[in-house]
Design an enzyme around this catalytic site. Structure first.
Site, PDB file in Angstrom:
ATOM      1  N   GLU A   1      19.427 -16.560  -7.020  1.00  0.00           N
ATOM      2  CA  GLU A   1      18.919 -15.233  -7.388  1.00  0.00           C
ATOM      3  C   GLU A   1      18.392 -15.238  -8.835  1.00  0.00           C
ATOM      4  OE1 GLU A   1      17.928 -12.759  -5.990  1.00  0.00           O
ATOM      5  OE2 GLU A   1      18.059 -11.098  -7.374  1.00  0.00           O
TER       6      GLU A   1
ATOM      7  N   HIS B   1      21.092 -35.447  -6.351  1.00  0.00           N
ATOM      8  CA  HIS B   1      20.341 -35.971  -5.210  1.00  0.00           C
ATOM      9  C   HIS B   1      18.838 -35.729  -5.364  1.00  0.00           C
ATOM     10  CE1 HIS B   1      24.086 -36.827  -3.173  1.00  0.00           C
ATOM     11  NE2 HIS B   1      24.504 -35.613  -3.534  1.00  0.00           N
TER      12      HIS B   1
ATOM     13  N   GLU C   1       9.656 -14.737 -10.530  1.00  0.00           N
ATOM     14  CA  GLU C   1       8.791 -13.646 -10.079  1.00  0.00           C
ATOM     15  C   GLU C   1       8.283 -12.763 -11.216  1.00  0.00           C
ATOM     16  OE1 GLU C   1      10.554 -10.804  -7.364  1.00  0.00           O
ATOM     17  OE2 GLU C   1      12.497 -11.070  -8.290  1.00  0.00           O
TER      18      GLU C   1
ATOM     19  N   TRP D   1      -2.319  -2.943  -1.725  1.00  0.00           N
ATOM     20  CA  TRP D   1      -1.907  -4.337  -1.819  1.00  0.00           C
ATOM     21  C   TRP D   1      -2.772  -5.050  -0.791  1.00  0.00           C
ATOM     22  CZ3 TRP D   1       0.358  -8.237   1.179  1.00  0.00           C
ATOM     23  CH2 TRP D   1       0.898  -9.316   0.456  1.00  0.00           C
TER      24      TRP D   1
ATOM     25  N   ARG E   1       4.254  -0.286  -4.639  1.00  0.00           N
ATOM     26  CA  ARG E   1       3.924  -0.804  -3.310  1.00  0.00           C
ATOM     27  C   ARG E   1       2.652  -1.654  -3.305  1.00  0.00           C
ATOM     28  NH1 ARG E   1       6.726   1.901   0.660  1.00  0.00           N
ATOM     29  NH2 ARG E   1       5.232   1.203   2.207  1.00  0.00           N
TER      30      ARG E   1
ATOM     31  N   CYS F   1       0.824  -1.199   0.000  1.00  0.00           N
ATOM     32  CA  CYS F   1       0.000   0.000   0.000  1.00  0.00           C
ATOM     33  C   CYS F   1       0.867   1.261   0.000  1.00  0.00           C
ATOM     34  CB  CYS F   1      -0.962   0.087   1.186  1.00  0.00           C
ATOM     35  SG  CYS F   1      -2.085  -1.295   1.263  1.00  0.00           S
TER      36      CYS F   1
ATOM     37  N   LYS G   1       6.652  -4.203  -3.703  1.00  0.00           N
ATOM     38  CA  LYS G   1       8.067  -3.910  -3.509  1.00  0.00           C
ATOM     39  C   LYS G   1       8.450  -3.896  -2.043  1.00  0.00           C
ATOM     40  CE  LYS G   1      12.005  -2.457  -5.223  1.00  0.00           C
ATOM     41  NZ  LYS G   1      12.727  -3.589  -5.806  1.00  0.00           N
TER      42      LYS G   1
ATOM     43  N   LYS H   1      14.542 -14.392  -9.918  1.00  0.00           N
ATOM     44  CA  LYS H   1      14.200 -13.337 -10.898  1.00  0.00           C
ATOM     45  C   LYS H   1      13.272 -13.893 -11.970  1.00  0.00           C
ATOM     46  CE  LYS H   1      15.012 -10.554  -9.184  1.00  0.00           C
ATOM     47  NZ  LYS H   1      15.699 -10.304  -7.964  1.00  0.00           N
TER      48      LYS H   1
ATOM     49  N   ASN I   1      -1.860   2.238   5.429  1.00  0.00           N
ATOM     50  CA  ASN I   1      -0.920   1.201   5.015  1.00  0.00           C
ATOM     51  C   ASN I   1      -0.523   0.448   6.270  1.00  0.00           C
ATOM     52  OD1 ASN I   1       1.291  -0.284   4.049  1.00  0.00           O
ATOM     53  ND2 ASN I   1       2.686   1.429   4.298  1.00  0.00           N
ATOM     54  N   GLY I   2      -0.771  -0.860   6.311  1.00  0.00           N
ATOM     55  CA  GLY I   2      -0.431  -1.646   7.496  1.00  0.00           C
ATOM     56  C   GLY I   2      -1.550  -2.600   7.834  1.00  0.00           C
TER      57      GLY I   2
END
Ligand code: F6R
Length: 612
Positions: A485, A508, A492, A73, A27, A2, A607, A489, A99-100
């Site tokens: 990483e 394995h 996502e 969000w 956000r 948010c 983000k 990338k 936001n929260g």
């Protein structure tokens, strides 16, 4: 998680809010809304992007000098129009953006329902604005005091802005656990936002609210007090960010711009922090905590996602160079698993945003147990650096693409410096070694620039692999975190399932997945375990997997085996993640573009993850 933006002053509020929301869209982008006060309280909100909101407000009355906007969000309540912010009180006179998470919203809601309140949404936020009005009506206090008293009853995290039809020259902001910055503009105008990006265009003078503080803006004046009614003098600082840093600058996506910015962002992160001639450091964290560093028993690195991957590189660096035992922990696990930790431990908390709720909670836990905390963050003034004893900023500049790229290489750059700094303090590195290491570090921005030249070739490779459903990323030693990483990338932003594995672990289990349809990206640069990686490549080839190998310039051995090779400049092993990660970032970017994905705003992600 948010984004919020608000404005009061002589300008038209609506264009400022819309532009600000677009900057904050990283956000969250489930819905967007604005509240505009102009005699009436006009509220427009819409599921979807800020552009959908803009469309919905076409032809509507948006005239106002006091307004606020929100990009969501979703946490409580699905993304739809009714759950979009702003929300209003029972009378409809007071509006809130938030936001929260209000954790005790269930109990508060029940009490309010018993007192006759009716709710229109499924959100926790709506409860808070009803509560504020309820307090005001029951006690007869002014809005300021009602906000303060209501917040005393709230458990959870919030950055809120409140405006009221009955108080048309007032704007109130408050924060606890979620970021909030107040911008002080010209002619008594003020801005409130989740970060400085919506403000920078209008003013560089800002104050960051601390947890538990409320900002009251009335008739062109700002005052701050705590929830416990203690007056505070706001500390006004000047932003160093510039407008170009938050615009695309001709690139199609922020992610691509940020990938290409890395020669500069690595340079900026290292700049002024060491002297290659003398082999000395200029880092406050090393100077002020020298005694601590000399005697510490262990380093624990905490972070999430990409920052956790940077932490893994950090583990290799600190153990290799400074010979200090290191553990790397997902912040979300660390905080809930009763870890053994004491005052001889140093915790390094890594976070681009500086706001990640789990990382913040991990810091609080480690602090309680007496550990020293170093924060490694990109966003200046964010919560993690403020909660840490010391640390360093990465100076990568604003990272707006949701997928982290330049923040990762900047984090690894600082971790490398710290590893050498710690090594010197503990007698594990001589001046000669430091001078050599610094000389090599100075070449990294150019090597990254060279690595970026592989883009045309990566575009070709991306064409071939854009339709696959799975991919495997393999690496050993310093190549292993890079493989993780690279896989993160790809998944996502392109939604292709990808796994990163230590190359030798493949046999394995994951080897069972390999067939002629499986692309296997291998970090096969020259180093200690080059020959071993070659054996792993052969194991893949024997099962008809397709190898995309990242190799050192001039390599012929891997080239003879791999289906595709991408060359990067030769670098010491300990600096290699900074270079070998570049083609993987480009690969994921171009695959995602080919698949028509929204690269900068991948589905379901945000983000800044300010909820646990
Ligand atoms: C991946 C990504 C996330 C973040 C993670 C931590 O590209 O962006 O995995 O790395 O959410 O965020 P920060 O670093 O802000 O704590």
């Amino acid at each position: 998680m948010c984004g919020i933006v608000a404005y009061i002053g002589p300008r038209e509020a609506y264009p400022i809010l819309i532009k600000g929301l677009k900057r904050l869209e990283y956000r969250g982008y489930d819905s967007a809304g604005v509240a505009l006060l102009n005699g009436d309280l006009n509220i427009y909100k819409k599921k979807g992007k800020v552009s959908d909101l803009e469309e919905a407000t076409k032809g509507k009355d948006t005239h106002s000098h006091l307004g606020m906007g929100h990009t969501r969000w979703a946490t409580h309540g699905e993304p739809n129009d009714k759950n979009s912010h702003p929300h209003v009180s029972q009378s409809g006179d007071i509006a809130i953006i938030h936001n929260g998470i209000i954790e005790n919203y269930g109990t508060l809601k029940e009490e309010l329902i018993n007192r006759g309140h009716e709710f229109k949404s499924d959100t926790d936020t709506e409860v808070l604005v009803h509560l504020i009005e309820d307090v005001q009506q029951n006690t007869g206090v002014a809005l300021d005091e009602a906000v303060r008293l209501a917040l005393q009853e709230v458990v959870g995290a919030y950055a809120i802005v409140i405006i009221s039809k009955n108080d048309p020259t007032k704007m109130i902001g408050a924060r606890k656990g979620s970021p909030m910055v107040v911008g002080i503009g010209e002619d008594g105008e003020y801005f409130i936002a989740s970060d400085a990006t919506p403000i920078i265009e209008y003013t560089k003078n800002v104050t960051y609210l601390n947890d538990g503080e409320i900002a009251f803006i009335k008739d062109g004046k700002l005052s701050v007090k705590t929830i416990n009614n203690v007056e505070k003098t706001p500390y006004i600082e000047t932003l160093e960010m510039n407008l170009e840093a938050i615009e695309k600058g001709g690139y199609e996506h922020f992610m691509l711009k940020e990938i290409h910015e890395q020669p500069r962002s690595i340079y900026d992160s290292l700049r002024g922090r060491f002297n290659p001639n003398t082999g000395s450091f200029a880092m406050r964290s090393l100077k002020e905590y020298e005694g601590k560093i000399k005697n510490l028993n262990r380093i624990i690195i905490v972070g999430c996602g990409t920052s956790w991957h940077a932490g893994l590189v950090g583990e290799y660096l600190f153990e290799d160079i400074a010979r200090i035992p290191v553990e790397v922990e997902y912040a979300s696990e660390f905080r809930y698993r009763n870890p053994v930790i004491n005052e001889d431990d140093l915790v390094i908390a890594i976070s681009q945003s500086g706001e990640t709720a789990d990382t913040l909670a991990a810091i609080e836990l480690a602090k309680e147990k007496g550990a020293t905390i170093f924060g490694l963050c990109n966003v200046v003034g964010s919560s993690i650096p403020r909660a840490s004893h010391a640390g360093a900023y990465t100076h990568a500049g604003p990272e707006i693409g949701v997928a982290s790229t330049k923040a990762f290489t900047a984090q690894v750059s600082i971790l490398t410096l710290w590893a050498y700094g710690f090594a010197e303090i503990r007698g594990k590195a001589t001046k000669e070694q430091l001078r050599n290491a610094f000389a090599e570090m100075e070449t990294i921005p150019d090597k990254v620039k060279k690595a970026l030249e592989c883009e045309a070739q990566v575009i070709e490779i991306a064409r071939t692999f854009s339709e696959v459903h799975n991919a495997l990323y393999l690496g050993r030693g310093y190549g292993f975190p890079v493989a993780l990483e690279g896989a993160l990338k790809l998944k996502e932003i392109s939604y292709i399932h990808a796994e990163g594995y230590p190359a030798a672990e493949m046999k394995h289990g994951p080897i069972a997945l390999i067939d002629e349809n499986m692309p296997v990206v291998v970090i096969a640069t020259k180093g200690n375990i080059y020959e071993k990686v070659i054996s792993n490549i052969q194991e893949v080839k024997a099962r008809k997997g397709k190898i995309i190998a990242i190799v050192t310039e001039g390599d012929t051995k891997v080239r003879a085996m791999a289906d595709y090779t991408i060359e990067i400049p030769e670098t010491s092993e300990f600096l290699e993640p900074l270079v070998s990660t570049i083609p993987l970032q480009l690969l994921s970017y171009h695959v995602a573009v080919n698949r028509g994905c929204n690269v900068d705003q991948p589905r379901n992600l945000a983000k800044s993850v300010t909820v646990e």
